[in-house]
Design a protein around this motif. Structure first.
Motif, PDB file in Angstrom:
ATOM      1  N   HIS A 194     -77.415  -8.967  -9.678  1.00 26.19           N
ATOM      2  CA  HIS A 194     -78.414  -7.912  -9.508  1.00 26.19           C
ATOM      3  C   HIS A 194     -77.883  -6.710 -10.294  1.00 26.19           C
ATOM      4  O   HIS A 194     -76.810  -6.186  -9.977  1.00 26.19           O
ATOM      5  N   VAL A 223     -79.131  -6.033  -1.380  1.00 25.74           N
ATOM      6  CA  VAL A 223     -79.923  -7.214  -1.022  1.00 25.74           C
ATOM      7  C   VAL A 223     -80.519  -7.089   0.368  1.00 25.74           C
ATOM      8  O   VAL A 223     -81.271  -7.945   0.811  1.00 25.74           O
ATOM      9  N   ASN A 224     -80.177  -6.028   1.080  1.00 26.29           N
ATOM     10  CA  ASN A 224     -80.777  -5.749   2.387  1.00 26.29           C
ATOM     11  C   ASN A 224     -80.783  -4.237   2.596  1.00 26.29           C
ATOM     12  O   ASN A 224     -80.111  -3.711   3.479  1.00 26.29           O
ATOM     13  N   ARG A 238     -84.447  -3.022 -10.714  1.00 25.40           N
ATOM     14  CA  ARG A 238     -83.539  -4.157 -10.554  1.00 25.40           C
ATOM     15  C   ARG A 238     -83.782  -5.202 -11.654  1.00 25.40           C
ATOM     16  O   ARG A 238     -84.908  -5.566 -11.967  1.00 25.40           O
ATOM     17  N   THR A 240     -82.445  -9.157 -12.507  1.00 19.12           N
ATOM     18  CA  THR A 240     -81.735 -10.260 -11.857  1.00 19.12           C
ATOM     19  C   THR A 240     -81.613 -11.448 -12.789  1.00 19.12           C
ATOM     20  O   THR A 240     -82.483 -11.692 -13.638  1.00 19.12           O
ATOM     21  N   GLU A 260     -73.485 -12.231  -6.253  1.00 17.80           N
ATOM     22  CA  GLU A 260     -73.283 -13.074  -5.084  1.00 17.80           C
ATOM     23  C   GLU A 260     -73.105 -14.530  -5.498  1.00 17.80           C
ATOM     24  O   GLU A 260     -73.801 -15.034  -6.385  1.00 17.80           O
ATOM     25  N   GLU A 401     -86.081 -10.659  -2.782  1.00 19.79           N
ATOM     26  CA  GLU A 401     -85.200 -11.367  -3.698  1.00 19.79           C
ATOM     27  C   GLU A 401     -84.097 -12.102  -2.972  1.00 19.79           C
ATOM     28  O   GLU A 401     -83.363 -12.874  -3.568  1.00 19.79           O
ATOM     29  N   ARG A 402     -83.937 -11.869  -1.688  1.00 18.36           N
ATOM     30  CA  ARG A 402     -82.871 -12.526  -0.951  1.00 18.36           C
ATOM     31  C   ARG A 402     -83.232 -13.989  -0.787  1.00 18.36           C
ATOM     32  O   ARG A 402     -84.190 -14.343  -0.147  1.00 18.36           O
ATOM     33  N   ASP A 408     -77.489 -14.569   2.035  1.00 16.54           N
ATOM     34  CA  ASP A 408     -78.202 -13.309   2.208  1.00 16.54           C
ATOM     35  C   ASP A 408     -77.247 -12.204   2.614  1.00 16.54           C
ATOM     36  O   ASP A 408     -76.407 -12.373   3.476  1.00 16.54           O
ATOM     37  N   ARG A 411     -72.388 -10.185  -1.485  1.00 12.30           N
ATOM     38  CA  ARG A 411     -72.222  -9.764  -2.846  1.00 12.30           C
ATOM     39  C   ARG A 411     -70.856 -10.129  -3.338  1.00 12.30           C
ATOM     40  O   ARG A 411     -69.931 -10.205  -2.586  1.00 12.30           O
TER      41      ARG A 411
END
Length: 480
Positions: A194, A223-224, A238, A240, A260, A401-402, A408, A411
């Motif tokens: 990311h 991611v969250n 972002r 990816t 990740e 995106e997770r 999840d 990273r």
């Protein structure tokens, strides 16, 4: 998300490279690859460039046999969906062999040994940021199996490289690197990257706590994310990509990245490429290091581990930091030469670049950016093709995106641009244009907004724009 590369063996853009009929040819000559790296302003994936590298066979099993019983340190992190980044200061550490790591990683019932207290259903393990010279020690012949000379950097091999070995979900917090640009060779497994452009820095809510040399961390779990605390992050652009074995990712200077591991075992090799801008950046980092260490040590003299990353093992006293600063300033003058004209021109150029960045930040905060994949120059003479794939912007909302289950919220902080040099420094960044809003929005409720912590003050004092101006004033003063 960027798509895959051309099929193996394709020899487009060979730039004059010829060989025996049927011989596999690389798509870019070393000179062309270096030209791309030094001019490209967005992340991109090189394909079909490392098919003849011996290091392409460096699976975890192979390295386990090469290293035999040598123990390396693994960082143990919780598989968590928390909105707060799991910084390295909050992780546990285990010394183990690669064989012990592989046994633990594939045994769902739990095993004895160094990992016995860590269920692999609840924890991930990451042997990150391991310099080859420390991992392989007397096995220097192995350095030649990594051939960065193919990218236009003759003589650069494993000796200037770093090794990363992780399990599913391994990560480190989102960050940008103060020095250099980055080349990352994916050997085993896949990693999802990311990335965010430098202009998005104020939207990433940067911080330098925990302090690590040349790494500016984000306060956000990208991611969250917690949009209530960090509303500006919703505007961040972002990009990816999933990096697969045999591919090499180019990360330009100051691009934020969160990486990740999405396969059971991942292995990466990277090297940071020095840039002209690093000379002034080292002065900025030395200033930052002095301020962060002075204030945080004064706040709690007996608890440096709470804010100092485990990777920072060197002395942080004021005397030592003064030496770093003087060394960085001297190195800058040595590089520029004795001519004041050269020195002033260098500062003037940097000042112009800073104005451009400030203008970009202002535009970013005032209007929505249109999504682009490159600059005007790149559009006019694009280097992209089947063997050089740009990392494209992600159009979906960040939380969607997770992917997967256990990865999840995880990273892997892939290579932070730390140059192995005498001036190991820090930067605690928060962009000037978003600073006040960040401090206020990160603390719910009116009473807490009145409280200013040491970290709040540092976020302003070592804002990258502030340290850049201080470094320029310092150098100009010494050049008179």
């Amino acid at each position: 998300m960027a798509t895959g590369c051309a099929a193996s063996g394709q020899a487009t853009q060979a730039a004059g490279a010829e060989g025996v009929e049927g011989e596999r040819v690389k798509p870019f000559t070393p000179e062309k690859a270096k030209e791309i790296i030094m001019s490209l302003q967005q992340p991109a994936i090189f394909c079909n460039m490392v098919f003849d590298w011996p290091a392409r066979h460096w699976t975890a099993k192979h390295l386990s046999e090469v290293l035999q019983g040598k123990k390396i340190q693994f960082r143990m992190g919780l598989r968590s969906r928390d909105t707060v980044p799991q910084f390295e200061t909050a992780c546990s550490y285990v010394d183990a062999t690669l064989k012990e790591f592989l046994t633990w990683n594939y045994d769902q019932s739990g095993v004895a040994g160094p990992f016995k207290d860590y269920s692999n259903s609840k924890f991930w393990a990451y042997a990150d940021y391991k310099y080859f010279v420390n991992v392989f020690e007397d096995m220097t012949d192995i350095f030649q199996e990594v051939m960065w000379s193919d990218f236009g950097f003759p003589g650069r091999n494993g000796q200037e490289s770093t090794l990363w070995i992780g399990s599913l979900g391994a990560y480190t917090p989102c960050h940008l690197d103060s020095y250099g640009c980055n080349l990352v060779f994916q050997v085993q497994g896949r990693k999802r990257w990311h990335l965010f452009p430098p202009e998005d820095t104020p939207l990433l809510y940067p911080t330098r706590i925990p302090y690590e040399e040349s790494s500016v961390f984000s306060k956000i779990n990208v991611v969250n994310p917690d949009f209530r605390r960090f509303p500006q992050f919703q505007k961040a652009r972002r990009h990816t990509v999933t990096l697969s074995p045999g591919q090499v990712l180019f990360v330009p200077r100051h691009w934020w990245h969160y990486v990740e591991s999405i396969d059971p075992v991942t292995i990466s090799i990277n090297s940071w490429i020095e840039l002209e801008e690093d000379h002034l950046a080292r002065v900025e980092e030395a200033i930052t290091r002095m301020l962060v260490c002075a204030l945080k040590t004064a706040e709690d003299p007996h608890n440096t581990r709470a804010w100092l990353n485990p990777t920072e093992v060197e002395e942080t006293s004021h005397e030592v930091n003064c030496c770093y600063l003087n060394g960085a300033v001297s190195a800058f003058f040595d590089h520029c030469g004795t001519s004041k004209v050269v020195e002033i021109q260098a500062l003037r150029t940097n000042g112009e670049n800073m104005k451009k960045e400030e203008l970009s930040v202002c535009r970013h905060m005032e209007v929505e950016h249109s999504v682009t994949t490159g600059t005007g120059k790149q559009e006019a003479a694009s280097p992209f093709g089947p063997d050089l794939v740009p990392v494209a912007p992600a159009f979906e909302d960040p939380p969607s995106e997770r992917r997967g289950t256990e990865s999840d919220g995880n990273r892997d902080r892939e290579p932070s641009a730390k140059l192995h040099c005498a001036e190991r420094q820090c930067v605690k960044g928060k962009d000037q244009s978003a600073g006040v809003e960040q401090v206020a929005s990160s603390r719910p409720g009116a009473p807490s907004r009145a409280f200013v912590s040491t970290d709040d003050l540092l976020d302003c004092l070592v804002n990258p724009q502030v340290t850049r101006m201080v470094a320029q004033l310092l150098i100009q003063g010494k050049s008179l």
